[in-house]
Design a protein around this motif. Structure first.
Motif, mmCIF file in Angstrom:
data_model
loop_
_atom_site.group_PDB
_atom_site.id
_atom_site.type_symbol
_atom_site.label_atom_id
_atom_site.label_comp_id
_atom_site.label_asym_id
_atom_site.label_seq_id
_atom_site.Cartn_x
_atom_site.Cartn_y
_atom_site.Cartn_z
ATOM 1 N N ARG A 30 0.879 7.412 -1.022
ATOM 2 C CA ARG A 30 -0.196 6.415 -0.987
ATOM 3 C C ARG A 30 -0.979 6.514 0.313
ATOM 4 O O ARG A 30 -2.197 6.380 0.341
ATOM 5 N N TYR A 34 -4.900 6.946 0.677
ATOM 6 C CA TYR A 34 -5.783 6.043 1.406
ATOM 7 C C TYR A 34 -6.598 6.770 2.458
ATOM 8 O O TYR A 34 -7.676 6.322 2.839
ATOM 9 N N GLY A 41 -7.726 -2.424 4.094
ATOM 10 C CA GLY A 41 -6.447 -3.111 4.043
ATOM 11 C C GLY A 41 -6.490 -4.262 3.061
ATOM 12 O O GLY A 41 -5.475 -4.780 2.637
ATOM 13 N N PHE A 42 -7.674 -4.652 2.694
ATOM 14 C CA PHE A 42 -7.812 -5.708 1.701
ATOM 15 C C PHE A 42 -9.145 -5.493 1.014
ATOM 16 O O PHE A 42 -10.010 -4.777 1.511
ATOM 17 N N PHE A 256 -7.882 0.787 7.956
ATOM 18 C CA PHE A 256 -6.732 1.268 7.199
ATOM 19 C C PHE A 256 -6.921 2.722 6.782
ATOM 20 O O PHE A 256 -6.084 3.574 7.053
ATOM 21 N N PRO C 128 0.923 1.792 4.262
ATOM 22 C CA PRO C 128 1.185 1.665 2.822
ATOM 23 C C PRO C 128 2.365 0.743 2.540
ATOM 24 O O PRO C 128 2.346 -0.012 1.567
ATOM 25 N N LYS C 131 1.457 -2.902 2.562
ATOM 26 C CA LYS C 131 0.843 -3.300 1.304
ATOM 27 C C LYS C 131 1.878 -3.378 0.198
ATOM 28 O O LYS C 131 1.925 -4.325 -0.579
ATOM 29 N N GLN C 132 2.722 -2.346 0.121
ATOM 30 C CA GLN C 132 3.654 -2.238 -0.994
ATOM 31 C C GLN C 132 4.658 -3.369 -0.991
ATOM 32 O O GLN C 132 4.935 -3.962 -2.035
ATOM 33 N N ALA C 134 4.305 -6.248 0.238
ATOM 34 C CA ALA C 134 3.642 -7.489 -0.127
ATOM 35 C C ALA C 134 3.492 -7.580 -1.640
ATOM 36 O O ALA C 134 3.712 -8.628 -2.247
ATOM 37 N N GLU C 135 3.114 -6.446 -2.234
ATOM 38 C CA GLU C 135 2.951 -6.442 -3.692
ATOM 39 C C GLU C 135 4.262 -6.707 -4.409
ATOM 40 O O GLU C 135 4.293 -7.337 -5.460
#
Lengths: 288, 289, 278
Positions: A30, A34, A41-42, A256, C128, C131-132, C134-135
């Motif tokens: 990932r 990215y 980041g959002f 990010f 990453p 984010k992950q 959090a998901e």
């Protein structure tokens, strides 16, 4: 029987492998993905192709962080290894209270590097200048950490303070693998001091030397805690390590995607360095 | 929902200041002359806490509202000007403040500076009123004043730098909107708001009969006349790290390099926004300044 | 063998001098933590002198501000759980991989795959993962533990497999003949045999996890809970004007690991040495 074994093994491996893939491989992939976007980041993001990578190579701030991190890693590694070698020789020779000394010298390594950084921050900002004032050393009168060309030395000192312990221990265990007969044979031939070290001791601990170099450089390239505690990347952005820049700019700065590209490059660099060093040291070991 | 705004000029140690004078400088030249005078008396005019890079923005912002157009960012995005042009005077004047501060302003951070100022080590401190609670916690007996930073050569050009400090938002997806609104109502209640502004030395965003803290007296006329402009740094993208760039500038003192970098970095970090803005204006026509 | 009683005095002197570089910062920390702000002057006597009263006030205040006991508990829970899970999971997978490595392409691939994870710096995973987790609703201490188990797997697998290579197959075969299943055999016989390596892995992992700042910072910063280092980071600005409070807090966060070290010093040193050598 054999099938039962095979089945058990598979049942063990699959979930553990899945865990590993989930929290290591997937984030890695990932991250690479990215790096080709302008994700903040959002929110939403667009694919930008190689723009981040091109930006990386023209960005002075990124370049500065690589230069600083490498400079720090190399110099600290050299300082740490030289001092550790001396310490190991001393701690391995005939002295009283050996285990006390070893225990005491290992102490810095187990302390949290963030708190150590804060303590040294105070030391560099207030105590060292006060001493310099009293003794009259002009160069140290102002805080080490406020000078863009000298702040990295402050970081190096803190890193070295903690790392010397571990490296010394490794060298000690290395020195202990040298059988006493080698030294006795050397004594018979009349080898002393420096000669003894260069021709007897050093060649036999080269494997440990190479372990230390790989570990040291890799560890220092990832320096983060000390930067947070001592300088927060300043002054004049002269002490932003790569990890710190990725965190600061990528997570708090909303870059990010861009810093993911930075992280990918960093990853490649680390792999390259570790691989190169391992090759180098295995060749050296063979020669001996 | 904005709750409070903060005014930012500079803070003044009333006792130390008024021991020797009573006039407040109204122009840039008067300010510098005052600093010379204070320095000649053996007192440090300003304290700076530049180790924490964000404090570098405080004097910058309070002078920018007077020396650069309020819509500088927009003009640059439209390609009508550059920061090298609009910020030049600002950058040069900022450097002129440095000799009146401590020898090594980059060794000490915000907290050190607040402590030093609270202990009477300098007469003034160029930072916003939000620092007052911190300063008073060190020295509760200190009497503080605050004034607009006069960056122009004439008193009419003076503007108070003030912006929204605290703002609340409820997301559209919120499942507990009623509860959230109840909290907001509570915060907006007059007596609660008054308590907040007393403790934090702020200006309320609500119309009403509020008593502003005494520390803000020196800025009162600007507040009441509405002669205030927002922080320029509210337009700077955080990834551009303008605070760190300012700190670098103050250390190296190379105005041309700083301004040039400001422009190139701006274009790089804002290119998506600039592109979008230009596309929008091409489609809809520019909607006035 | 000649028995020489003479000590290497040069080395001894050097060591004692070197000791001062370690003692001095710690001495400063203790002294400053016990002083009051009024005793802090910039003169040498002000710096080196002992505090006038040895009061615990600073410590009480620091504990209150940083919510010390709760952060300590969080750090302890995370460390203990990570160590337990690591010892169990990493030794298990190492055993499987070592046993099947030689005659299966699949398992030797898995082995290389996992061990190569050692080269992946946290820097590339951090965003990453933020984010992950959090998901997956794991942006808390549980997620941190899972991440540690995965992050330290490569290194620990390397350590365990290095050790396992020396465990004779005869042990296993004997148990197998008795009709025990593979699973049983492992727990009954192999796992206990690896005790020295368990100690090593436990110590190395515990030290790394206890002091780690980056992972809790990235993963659980928003959860309202702190580990000890995270509390230190978050409350650093609250001590802003009072260095004595700050140092009291630093000392508090250093004490648990100091105690651990004093008690288990020998094991720690040999554990670390073992690990490093392997």
């Amino acid at each position: 029987m054999k099938d039962e074994k095979k089945r058990t093994y598979l049942l063990i491996t699959i979930p553990i492998l899945a865990l590993f893939i989930c929290f290591n491989t997937i984030p890695l992939l990932r991250g690479v993905y990215y790096s080709f976007t302008n994700f903040r980041g959002f929110g939403s993001y667009d694919w930008v192709g190689l723009r981040n990578y091109i930006d990386l190579f023209t960005d002075a701030r990124v370049g500065k962080s690589y230069w600083f991190t490498f400079k720090l890693a190399v110099v600290t590694t050299v300082v740490v290894n030289v001092i550790s070698m001396l310490m190991a020789l001393a701690l391995n020779s005939r002295i009283p209270a050996k285990s006390f000394f070893r225990g005491a010298y290992f102490l810095p390594n187990i302390l949290g590097s963030l708190v150590v950084g804060y303590i040294f921050n105070y030391f560099f900002t207030y105590i060292l200048p006060a001493f310099a004032q009293m003794v009259g050393i002009d160069a140290l009168k102002s805080s080490l950490l406020s000078n863009p060309s000298a702040a990295w030395i402050g970081v190096m000192i803190v890193c070295a303070w903690q790392a010397i312990a571990m490296t010394t221990i490794i060298y000690i265990s290395g020195l202990q693998t040298i059988p006493a007969d080698v030294y006795e044979a050397g004594d018979i031939d009349g080898a002393t001091g420096w000669k003894k070290f260069r021709y007897l001791t050093f060649p036999l601990i080269v494997p440990f030397f190479s372990i230390n170099m790989v570990l040291s450089i890799k560890n220092f390239l990832m320096v983060f805690d000390q930067i947070v505690a001592l300088t927060k990347g300043g002054p004049a952005q002269s002490t932003e390590s790569i990890s710190y820049l990725i965190y600061n700019n990528g997570m708090s700065g909303g870059q990010f995607g861009f810093q993911s590209a930075n992280a990918v490059i960093f990853f490649i660099v680390i792999v390259a360095i570790s691989a190169a060093q391992m090759k180098l040291s295995s060749r050296k070991e063979e020669q001996l | 929902m904005p709750l409070v705004a903060n005014p930012a000029g500079y803070l003044n140690n009333t006792e130390m200041y008024h021991q020797h004078r009573s006039e407040i400088p109204q122009t840039w030249e008067e300010l510098l002359a005052l600093c010379e005078q204070i320095k000649a008396e053996g007192i440090l005019p300003f304290y700076f806490g530049f180790k924490d890079t964000w404090t570098c923005l405080a004097p910058w912002n309070s002078m920018a509202v007077e020396l650069a157009p309020a819509n500088t960012a927009k003009l640059v995005n439209q390609g009508q000007t550059t920061f090298a042009v609009e910020y030049r005077e600002l950058a040069e004047k900022y450097l002129q403040l440095l000799p009146y501060g401590p020898d090594d302003p980059f060794a000490y951070g915000y907290n050190d500076a607040c402590t030093a100022f609270a202990r009477g080590e300098s007469a003034m401190y160029p930072i916003g009123s939000y620092a007052a609670p911190q300063i008073l916690s060190v020295n509760p007996d200190l009497v503080l004043d605050s004034f607009v930073m006069p960056a122009c050569s004439s008193a009419e050009g003076n503007v108070l730098n003030s912006g929204i400090d605290l703002l609340f938002a409820v997301s559209a997806d919120c499942e507990n909107k009623e509860a959230a609104y109840e909290v907001l109502d509570f915060l907006l209640a007059d007596e609660n708001l008054q308590q907040y502004i007393d403790a934090q030395t702020a200006i309320p965003c609500k119309d009403g009969d509020f008593t502003l803290p005494a520390i803000l007296d020196g800025m009162l006329e600007y507040i009441q006349a509405g002669k205030m402009l927002d922080y320029q740094d509210h337009y700077y993208p955080s990834e551009m790290a303008v605070d760190a760039q300012l700190q670098t500038y103050l250390i190296q003192q190379d105005t041309d390099a700083f301004l040039a970098k400001f422009d190139t970095d701006w274009l790089r970090y804002n290119r998506d926004i600039i592109r979008m803005a230009q596309e929008y204006e091409a489609a809809h026509g520019s909607a006035g300044q | 063998m000649k028995a020489r009683q003479k000590y290497n005095t040069g080395a001894l002197i050097l060591l004692i001098l070197g000791l001062s570089t370690i003692i001095f910062p710690l001495y400063m920390t203790v002294v400053i933590a016990f002083k009051q702000p009024s005793e802090m002057t910039n003169s040498i006597s002000g710096i080196l002198s002992l505090p006038q009263h040895w009061s615990l006030d600073n410590f009480r205040e620091a504990m209150r501000v940083t919510d010390f006991w709760r952060s300590l508990a969080n750090s302890a829970v995370i460390t203990v759980l990570t160590v337990v899970l690591s010892n169990v999971i990493h030794s298990l997978i190492a055993y499987v991989l070592v046993s099947s490595n030689a005659h299966s392409r699949f398992y030797s691939f898995v082995y290389l795959f996992i061990v190569s994870g050692m080269f992946v710096p946290f820097a590339i995973l951090m965003m990453p993962l933020a984010k992950q987790t959090a998901e997956m609703h794991l942006a808390n201490w549980a997620g941190v533990i899972l991440l540690y188990v995965v992050f330290y797997m490569p290194m620990n697998v390397l350590l365990y497999s290095g050790y396992l290579v020396n465990v004779p197959m005869a042990l296993e075969e004997a148990a197998r003949v008795d009709g025990a299943t593979t699973w049983r055999t492992y727990w009954r016989i192999i796992f206990p045999v690896m005790k020295p390596m368990h100690a090593t892995v436990a110590i190395i992992t515990a030290l790394a996890v206890w002091n780690d700042v980056m992972t809790p910072l990235v993963i659980m910063a928003g959860s309202g809970q702190n580990t000890l280092p995270l509390a230190q980071l978050n409350f650093q600005t609250q001590f802003g004007t009072n260095y004595n409070l700050a140092f009291a807090s630093y000392l508090l966060s250093l004490i648990p690991i100091l105690i651990f070290y004093l008690v288990c010093q020998r094991q720690i040193l040999s554990g670390v040495m073992n690990g490093a050598v392997k």
